[in-house]
Design a protein around this motif. Structure first.
Motif, PDB file in Angstrom:
ATOM      1  N   GLU A  70      42.473  -5.611  46.046  1.00  5.21           N
ATOM      2  CA  GLU A  70      41.263  -6.025  46.104  1.00  5.21           C
ATOM      3  C   GLU A  70      40.635  -7.141  47.165  1.00  5.21           C
ATOM      4  O   GLU A  70      39.511  -7.135  47.269  1.00  5.21           O
ATOM      5  CB  GLU A  70      41.725  -6.875  44.749  1.00  5.21           C
ATOM      6  N   SER A  76      46.797  -7.154  44.789  1.00  8.14           N
ATOM      7  CA  SER A  76      45.868  -8.372  45.078  1.00  8.14           C
ATOM      8  C   SER A  76      45.445  -7.853  46.627  1.00  8.14           C
ATOM      9  O   SER A  76      44.314  -8.320  46.919  1.00  8.14           O
ATOM     10  CB  SER A  76      46.996  -9.510  45.161  1.00  8.14           C
ATOM     11  N   ALA A 108      48.780 -10.427  51.154  1.00  6.55           N
ATOM     12  CA  ALA A 108      48.819 -10.861  49.690  1.00  6.55           C
ATOM     13  C   ALA A 108      49.898 -10.965  49.288  1.00  6.55           C
ATOM     14  O   ALA A 108      51.198 -10.383  49.661  1.00  6.55           O
ATOM     15  CB  ALA A 108      47.793  -9.937  49.171  1.00  6.55           C
TER      16      ALA A 108
END
Length: 363
Positions: A120, A117, A112
């Motif tokens: 997640e 990010s 990511a």
């Protein structure tokens, strides 16, 4: 069952297709390709047909035909796995869409754009799709390189004794003519670090593979921009700690001033009994890349040339995992996140000591 390639850029054409060709008969057939534009998808499908010796070209999918877009591709029952080779900011949503469609996913590095990010994305995979038996792996070819794995094995076996220090140096020259620079998402990056994130995770993955436990735990670094065209940054110098047992230096630049580069870039690991170096060279006969490993101890010197085939190895590992026959345990998203963590810490340190584990914990 069949596979699809999502993304038709340089690495799909020049790395993944040749690797799939070498794995013919081991991996499923390529039946579909997707790209944002019809032209680029068609180009990849045509090249795949000749490279892989296919009896018929893979089906072409793109964003300008609702009947032949990504959703249509993912709706196909015969496509069981996808290889995602898309721009950094695009990949996460496509990974989740493919998983939601019930496909196994191999996505190109980095996992990511940043730690938050990545966390997640990994959390959503583990909460929704991992328990369904869907495999998601991150394609980081340096982690899969037989040469780096061989160095790690030599260190584990005590060839140079306890590692005390190391040095990783990467020197790259990028100008406006570079094929890597001439992609819109790279020459105007909307993510941290530019080439440092895109390419720097290779270096950290090699170190993650080679260095003994607990791996890199802390760093203090400075980042800078030396070529305006490579904004936001193109150079990082970091002092790195490996638990309480070793420390080293990681130097990475894509802002080298001239095409001629010094001979000192590569990896060096120094231990109580000797040292191991790793440098990439080119086979004079085949023009293929080779990792040259040199081991020097009191018992003598040894040189090993290991052909570079990381992309081939990571693809083979992924498809073996999908079949439940995994032999090389690589590509775990949380491991790939460590590479992004290193880059993020190096870019933001400004000389302060950063605890890499704490950065992941805080997101």
């Amino acid at each position: 069952m069949a596979i699809a390639i999502l993304g038709a850029g340089i690495f799909a054409r020049e790395a993944h297709l040749p690797a799939l060709q070498k794995l013919a008969g081991i991996v499923p057939d390529l039946k579909a390709v997707y790209s944002h534009s019809e032209g680029s998808a068609t180009k990849l499908a045509t090249l795949a047909t000749t490279t892989l010796g296919l009896s018929s070209a893979p089906s072409v999918y793109h964003d300008f035909d609702a009947s032949a877009n990504l959703d249509a591709l993912l709706a196909r029952d015969d496509i069981t796995s996808v290889i995602v080779i898309l721009p950094i900011l695009v990949q996460p949503s496509v990974i989740l869409k493919a998983l939601a469609a019930g496909k196994h996913v191999l996505s190109e590095k980095p996992v990511a754009k940043d730690v938050k990010s990545g966390l997640e994305l990994i959390a959503e995979y583990e909460a929704k799709y991992k328990s369904k038996g869907l495999v998601w792996r991150v394609a980081e070819n340096f982690e899969a390189e037989p040469g780096f794995i061989r160095v790690a094995d030599a260190i584990k076996k005590g060839r140079i004794g306890r590692v005390q220090q190391f040095h990783a140096r990467v020197v790259n020259f990028v100008d406006a003519e570079s094929k890597w620079y001439n992609t819109a998402w790279r020459n105007v990056p909307e993510y941290q670090g530019g080439f440092i994130l895109d390419g720097g995770v290779h270096t950290t993955a090699a170190l993650r593979t080679i260095l003994p436990s607990p791996g890199m735990t802390h760093l203090s670094a400075f980042a800078s921009l030396n070529k305006r065209m490579l904004a936001p940054q193109d150079t990082v110098h970091a002092i790195v700690k490996v638990g309480d047992q070793a420390h080293g230096i990681v130097d990475m630049t894509w802002g080298h001033p001239v095409q001629a580069r010094p001979n000192s870039d590569g990896f060096l690991f120094t231990g109580e009994k000797g040292w191991i170096s790793v440098n990439q060279i080119t086979d004079s006969a085949t023009n293929a890349p080779i990792l040259r490993i040199k081991i020097s101890t009191h018992e003598g010197d040894e040189t090993i040339d290991e052909p570079s085939k990381g992309v081939e190895a990571e693809l083979a590992s992924f498809f073996a995992k999908v079949k439940g026959e995994e032999t090389l345990d690589i590509g775990h998203p949380l491991e790939a996140l460590k590479d992004v963590t290193f880059v993020q810490a190096a870019l933001s340190s400004s000389g302060a000591l950063v605890d890499l584990g704490a950065l992941v914990a805080s997101g």
